[in-house]
Scaffold this motif. Structure first.
Motif, PDB file in Angstrom:
ATOM      1  N   LEU A   1       0.815  -1.223   0.000  1.00 50.42           N
ATOM      2  CA  LEU A   1       0.000   0.000   0.000  1.00 50.42           C
ATOM      3  C   LEU A   1       0.844   1.267   0.000  1.00 50.42           C
ATOM      4  N   SER A   2       2.063   1.190   0.504  1.00 45.21           N
ATOM      5  CA  SER A   2       2.974   2.336   0.492  1.00 45.21           C
ATOM      6  C   SER A   2       3.601   2.537  -0.890  1.00 45.21           C
ATOM      7  N   ARG A   3       3.434   1.541  -1.759  1.00 44.70           N
ATOM      8  CA  ARG A   3       4.015   1.534  -3.118  1.00 44.70           C
ATOM      9  C   ARG A   3       5.549   1.481  -3.085  1.00 44.70           C
ATOM     10  N   HIS A   4       6.106   1.007  -1.982  1.00 45.45           N
ATOM     11  CA  HIS A   4       7.557   0.859  -1.905  1.00 45.45           C
ATOM     12  C   HIS A   4       8.060  -0.196  -2.884  1.00 45.45           C
ATOM     13  N   TYR A   5       7.170  -1.084  -3.320  1.00 48.01           N
ATOM     14  CA  TYR A   5       7.545  -2.113  -4.300  1.00 48.01           C
ATOM     15  C   TYR A   5       7.930  -1.492  -5.643  1.00 48.01           C
ATOM     16  N   GLU A   6       7.559  -0.241  -5.873  1.00 47.90           N
ATOM     17  CA  GLU A   6       7.953   0.438  -7.106  1.00 47.90           C
ATOM     18  C   GLU A   6       9.448   0.718  -7.123  1.00 47.90           C
ATOM     19  N   VAL A   7      10.037   0.791  -5.939  1.00 51.14           N
ATOM     20  CA  VAL A   7      11.466   1.087  -5.817  1.00 51.14           C
ATOM     21  C   VAL A   7      12.256  -0.164  -5.431  1.00 51.14           C
ATOM     22  N   CYS A   8      11.702  -0.957  -4.532  1.00 48.43           N
ATOM     23  CA  CYS A   8      12.398  -2.148  -4.031  1.00 48.43           C
ATOM     24  C   CYS A   8      11.846  -3.406  -4.700  1.00 48.43           C
ATOM     25  N   LYS A   9      12.702  -4.128  -5.371  1.00 53.76           N
ATOM     26  CA  LYS A   9      12.269  -5.287  -6.157  1.00 53.76           C
ATOM     27  C   LYS A   9      12.630  -6.630  -5.530  1.00 53.76           C
ATOM     28  N   TYR A  10      13.100  -6.603  -4.281  1.00 55.28           N
ATOM     29  CA  TYR A  10      13.419  -7.844  -3.571  1.00 55.28           C
ATOM     30  C   TYR A  10      12.744  -7.822  -2.196  1.00 55.28           C
TER      31      TYR A  10
ATOM     32  N   GLU B   1      -2.323 -11.871   1.698  1.00 60.31           N
ATOM     33  CA  GLU B   1      -2.269 -12.674   0.481  1.00 60.31           C
ATOM     34  C   GLU B   1      -2.387 -11.791  -0.762  1.00 60.31           C
ATOM     35  N   GLU B   2      -3.301 -10.833  -0.722  1.00 67.36           N
ATOM     36  CA  GLU B   2      -3.486  -9.930  -1.856  1.00 67.36           C
ATOM     37  C   GLU B   2      -2.231  -9.100  -2.104  1.00 67.36           C
ATOM     38  N   ALA B   3      -1.590  -8.657  -1.041  1.00 71.62           N
ATOM     39  CA  ALA B   3      -0.392  -7.827  -1.170  1.00 71.62           C
ATOM     40  C   ALA B   3       0.756  -8.599  -1.805  1.00 71.62           C
ATOM     41  N   LEU B   4       0.990  -9.827  -1.348  1.00 70.03           N
ATOM     42  CA  LEU B   4       2.081 -10.626  -1.907  1.00 70.03           C
ATOM     43  C   LEU B   4       1.849 -10.927  -3.385  1.00 70.03           C
TER      44      LEU B   4
ATOM     45  N   GLN C   1       3.254  -9.619  -9.093  1.00 66.97           N
ATOM     46  CA  GLN C   1       2.820  -9.231 -10.429  1.00 66.97           C
ATOM     47  C   GLN C   1       3.504  -7.954 -10.893  1.00 66.97           C
ATOM     48  N   ALA C   2       3.930  -7.132  -9.936  1.00 69.98           N
ATOM     49  CA  ALA C   2       4.626  -5.886 -10.267  1.00 69.98           C
ATOM     50  C   ALA C   2       6.122  -6.098 -10.463  1.00 69.98           C
ATOM     51  N   GLY C   3       6.571  -7.350 -10.393  1.00 69.70           N
ATOM     52  CA  GLY C   3       7.970  -7.657 -10.666  1.00 69.70           C
ATOM     53  C   GLY C   3       8.864  -7.822  -9.460  1.00 69.70           C
TER      54      GLY C   3
END
Length: 337
Positions: free
Chosen positions: A228-237, A288-291, A296-298
């Motif tokens: 929800l913080s969208r940190h996955y846009e920057v961190c890919k691991y 589960e939805e977050a993971l 899916q976002a890479g």
């Protein structure tokens, strides 16, 4: 509010006319007579799509129903009224009624809470709930009252794990030399240091930019917060080492609690209990939805050998052996079945 929103000199001139003054006072008195709902202000730092916020919305609905409209809840999400630390300070001085904070932040105000932030303290989620909903959890909530913080209950915040920008974390050795954002928590700082990383306290609201600009190389949090913080846009691991099971705590200021009648306290307590049950159900679904979403976002999801991490931080527990009170709490938690 009426006076504050008008020109003071103009109002002063009008007050010289007695009928106008009486009209104003009568109007204000009438508004107070008509106002039957006592509003409780609650602030937190999470997104409106988070399970905690949704549970708070339900709490407000239940509170209104239970009280027959006599109590209402006004919610300020997304750090509108400040960071978690700032909200706690507002509670202490009576400028805010309720808030939700992580135990990691709360330990700076109620020191005994830091035992809940110890790495690999809980065996699993069931063990954590058994402790939090039992005598130990209640004792810790009650201990906050001496700091003007009335603990009401624990929301599920899952397990916290590491996420990084440029390289995956497969073992503690991979944390060497990495700057990892942590909360303002001595326990979290000790944990990251023990695993070989460089702990860097940064407020949650500043973290996205800090990751983008390279102020830190990574952070640690639960899946819904990572998503929800969208940190996955920057961190890919994202390494699911699940080093801590750090609950969120719902709190009221003792200033509010003293103002409430016995009946009002009962209504609020019931609404809180309902919201906790509801939030914990939502949490499992949101995890589960977050993971799935970050994958899916890479984002690469890594499931390491957790024993490598737990062995590395065993020394942290030794620091508590000289503090009989805290060490007794730790033993009680570990022995809870």
């Amino acid at each position: 509010m009426y006076i504050a929103n008008r020109n003071f000199k103009e109002d002063l001139m009008r007050f010289r006319t007695l009928p106008y003054f009486l009209l104003l006072i009568t109007g204000l008195f009438s508004c107070n007579q008509l106002e039957k709902t006592k509003t409780i202000k609650l602030a937190h730092g999470l997104d409106v799509n988070h399970s905690v916020h949704k549970a708070m919305v339900k709490m407000g609905e239940d509170l209104k129903e239970l009280s027959g409209g006599k109590l209402g809840l006004e919610i300020y999400p997304s750090q509108q009224l400040g960071t978690e630390r700032q909200c706690l300070e507002l509670l202490q001085i009576g400028s805010l009624d309720m808030t939700k904070v992580s135990v990691g932040v709360l330990e700076n105000f109620a020191p005994k809470m830091k035992v809940l932030g110890l790495p690999f303290l809980f065996r699993d989620r069931a063990h954590a709930f058994k402790v939090l909903d039992g005598p130990v959890g209640q004792q810790l909530l009650e201990d906050g009252e001496k700091y003007w913080l009335k603990g009401l209950g624990y929301y599920d915040a899952g397990s916290r794990s590491f996420y990084t920008k440029d390289r995956p974390i497969n073992s503690p050795e991979d944390l060497d030399g990495l700057k990892i954002r942590v909360m303002e928590s001595v326990t979290a700082i000790d944990m990251v240091s023990g695993l070989g990383g460089s702990p860097t306290p940064i407020s949650w609201g500043e973290l996205y930019t800090s990751l983008q600009q390279g102020v830190v190389d990574g952070a640690e949090n639960n899946p819904p917060s990572f998503y929800l913080s969208r940190h996955y846009e920057v961190c890919k691991y994202y390494t699911l080492d699940e080093h801590t099971v750090l609950p969120d705590v719902l709190l009221a200021g003792t200033h509010l609690w003293k103002r409430l009648s016995t009946e009002e306290k009962e209504w609020l307590t019931q609404a809180v209990e309902k919201s906790i049950i509801y939030q914990r159900k939502l949490w499992l679904q949101s995890e589960e939805e977050a993971l799935n979403a970050v994958q899916q976002a890479g984002v690469e999801i890594i499931r390491p050998d957790k024993s490598l991490f737990s062995e590395k931080v065993k020394g942290i527990y030794q620091q508590y052996e000289t503090n009989e009170e805290l060490y007794t709490l730790i033993r009680k938690i570990q022995e809870t079945q």
